[in-house]
Design a protein around this motif. Structure first.
Motif, mmCIF file in Angstrom:
data_model
loop_
_atom_site.group_PDB
_atom_site.id
_atom_site.type_symbol
_atom_site.label_atom_id
_atom_site.label_comp_id
_atom_site.label_asym_id
_atom_site.label_seq_id
_atom_site.Cartn_x
_atom_site.Cartn_y
_atom_site.Cartn_z
ATOM 1 N N ARG A 153 20.142 -18.933 171.387
ATOM 2 C CA ARG A 153 19.246 -19.007 170.229
ATOM 3 C C ARG A 153 19.297 -17.734 169.392
ATOM 4 O O ARG A 153 19.127 -17.774 168.184
ATOM 5 C CB ARG A 153 17.817 -19.326 170.649
ATOM 6 N N HIS A 154 19.563 -16.598 170.030
ATOM 7 C CA HIS A 154 19.686 -15.344 169.293
ATOM 8 C C HIS A 154 20.953 -15.359 168.433
ATOM 9 O O HIS A 154 20.927 -14.963 167.261
ATOM 10 C CB HIS A 154 19.719 -14.145 170.246
ATOM 11 N N VAL A 155 22.049 -15.792 169.016
ATOM 12 C CA VAL A 155 23.313 -15.864 168.288
ATOM 13 C C VAL A 155 23.208 -16.907 167.178
ATOM 14 O O VAL A 155 23.659 -16.679 166.053
ATOM 15 C CB VAL A 155 24.486 -16.164 169.244
ATOM 16 N N ASP A 156 22.582 -18.027 167.473
ATOM 17 C CA ASP A 156 22.388 -19.067 166.456
ATOM 18 C C ASP A 156 21.543 -18.540 165.298
ATOM 19 O O ASP A 156 21.817 -18.841 164.129
ATOM 20 C CB ASP A 156 21.726 -20.306 167.063
ATOM 21 N N GLY A 157 20.506 -17.765 165.607
ATOM 22 C CA GLY A 157 19.658 -17.188 164.564
ATOM 23 C C GLY A 157 20.429 -16.241 163.671
ATOM 24 O O GLY A 157 20.267 -16.245 162.443
ATOM 25 N N LEU A 158 21.274 -15.416 164.279
ATOM 26 C CA LEU A 158 22.114 -14.513 163.497
ATOM 27 C C LEU A 158 23.049 -15.319 162.611
ATOM 28 O O LEU A 158 23.205 -15.014 161.425
ATOM 29 C CB LEU A 158 22.914 -13.582 164.410
ATOM 30 N N TRP A 159 23.648 -16.346 163.163
ATOM 31 C CA TRP A 159 24.561 -17.158 162.367
ATOM 32 C C TRP A 159 23.844 -17.804 161.185
ATOM 33 O O TRP A 159 24.413 -17.913 160.096
ATOM 34 C CB TRP A 159 25.253 -18.226 163.208
ATOM 35 N N ASP A 160 22.597 -18.216 161.368
ATOM 36 C CA ASP A 160 21.842 -18.787 160.257
ATOM 37 C C ASP A 160 21.712 -17.786 159.114
ATOM 38 O O ASP A 160 21.839 -18.155 157.938
ATOM 39 C CB ASP A 160 20.451 -19.228 160.721
ATOM 40 N N VAL A 161 21.472 -16.506 159.440
ATOM 41 C CA VAL A 161 21.366 -15.470 158.409
ATOM 42 C C VAL A 161 22.724 -15.254 157.742
ATOM 43 O O VAL A 161 22.816 -15.141 156.518
ATOM 44 C CB VAL A 161 20.823 -14.145 158.995
ATOM 45 N N VAL A 162 23.787 -15.200 158.538
ATOM 46 C CA VAL A 162 25.133 -15.041 157.980
ATOM 47 C C VAL A 162 25.447 -16.206 157.049
ATOM 48 O O VAL A 162 25.880 -16.013 155.912
ATOM 49 C CB VAL A 162 26.205 -14.961 159.103
ATOM 50 N N ASP A 163 25.210 -17.401 157.512
ATOM 51 C CA ASP A 163 25.515 -18.601 156.733
ATOM 52 C C ASP A 163 24.744 -18.621 155.417
ATOM 53 O O ASP A 163 25.305 -18.890 154.355
ATOM 54 C CB ASP A 163 25.229 -19.833 157.560
ATOM 55 N N ALA A 164 23.465 -18.329 155.471
ATOM 56 C CA ALA A 164 22.624 -18.346 154.269
ATOM 57 C C ALA A 164 23.034 -17.278 153.271
ATOM 58 O O ALA A 164 23.030 -17.505 152.058
ATOM 59 C CB ALA A 164 21.150 -18.194 154.645
ATOM 60 N N SER A 165 23.402 -16.100 153.776
ATOM 61 C CA SER A 165 23.731 -14.997 152.865
ATOM 62 C C SER A 165 25.152 -15.078 152.336
ATOM 63 O O SER A 165 25.468 -14.485 151.298
ATOM 64 C CB SER A 165 23.500 -13.653 153.552
ATOM 65 N N ALA A 166 26.013 -15.819 153.006
ATOM 66 C CA ALA A 166 27.401 -15.900 152.590
ATOM 67 C C ALA A 166 27.681 -17.108 151.700
ATOM 68 O O ALA A 166 28.731 -17.190 151.078
ATOM 69 C CB ALA A 166 28.311 -15.963 153.817
ATOM 70 N N ALA A 167 26.731 -18.023 151.630
ATOM 71 C CA ALA A 167 26.930 -19.251 150.849
ATOM 72 C C ALA A 167 26.936 -18.938 149.352
ATOM 73 O O ALA A 167 26.228 -18.042 148.899
ATOM 74 C CB ALA A 167 25.827 -20.242 151.169
ATOM 75 N N PRO A 168 27.728 -19.674 148.602
ATOM 76 C CA PRO A 168 27.710 -19.479 147.146
ATOM 77 C C PRO A 168 26.368 -19.895 146.576
ATOM 78 O O PRO A 168 25.686 -20.750 147.151
ATOM 79 C CB PRO A 168 28.834 -20.394 146.638
ATOM 80 N N PRO A 169 25.959 -19.293 145.467
ATOM 81 C CA PRO A 169 24.676 -19.677 144.865
ATOM 82 C C PRO A 169 24.672 -21.136 144.443
ATOM 83 O O PRO A 169 25.692 -21.663 144.010
ATOM 84 C CB PRO A 169 24.558 -18.767 143.643
#
Length: 70
Positions: free
Chosen positions: A52-68
């Protein structure tokens, strides 16, 4: 383990993702440069780290790396 990656938009995109991760207050990553190219380093080594910790980090990466949107 250690995972290193960079954003497809190069150094600027990589810095933005790292800033978003570190600005979340929940995770911390470091950046580094090889051959003039910035990248993000994520180390997962704590024995109490759960999926769940790794998944949470990935959620932040995914959200911040997505195009607007738009």
């Amino acid at each position: 383990g250690l995972v290193s990656f960079r954003h497809v938009d190069g150094d600027a995109g990589t810095s933005e993702v790292a800033d978003a991760i570190n600005g979340s207050g929940r995770y911390h990553v470091t950046t580094s440069v090889i051959d003039g190219r910035a990248f993000i380093r994520v180390a997962v080594g704590q024995t109490t780290t759960e999926a769940r910790h790794v998944d949470g980090l990935w959620d932040v990466v995914d959200a911040s790396a997505a195009p607007p949107a738009g």
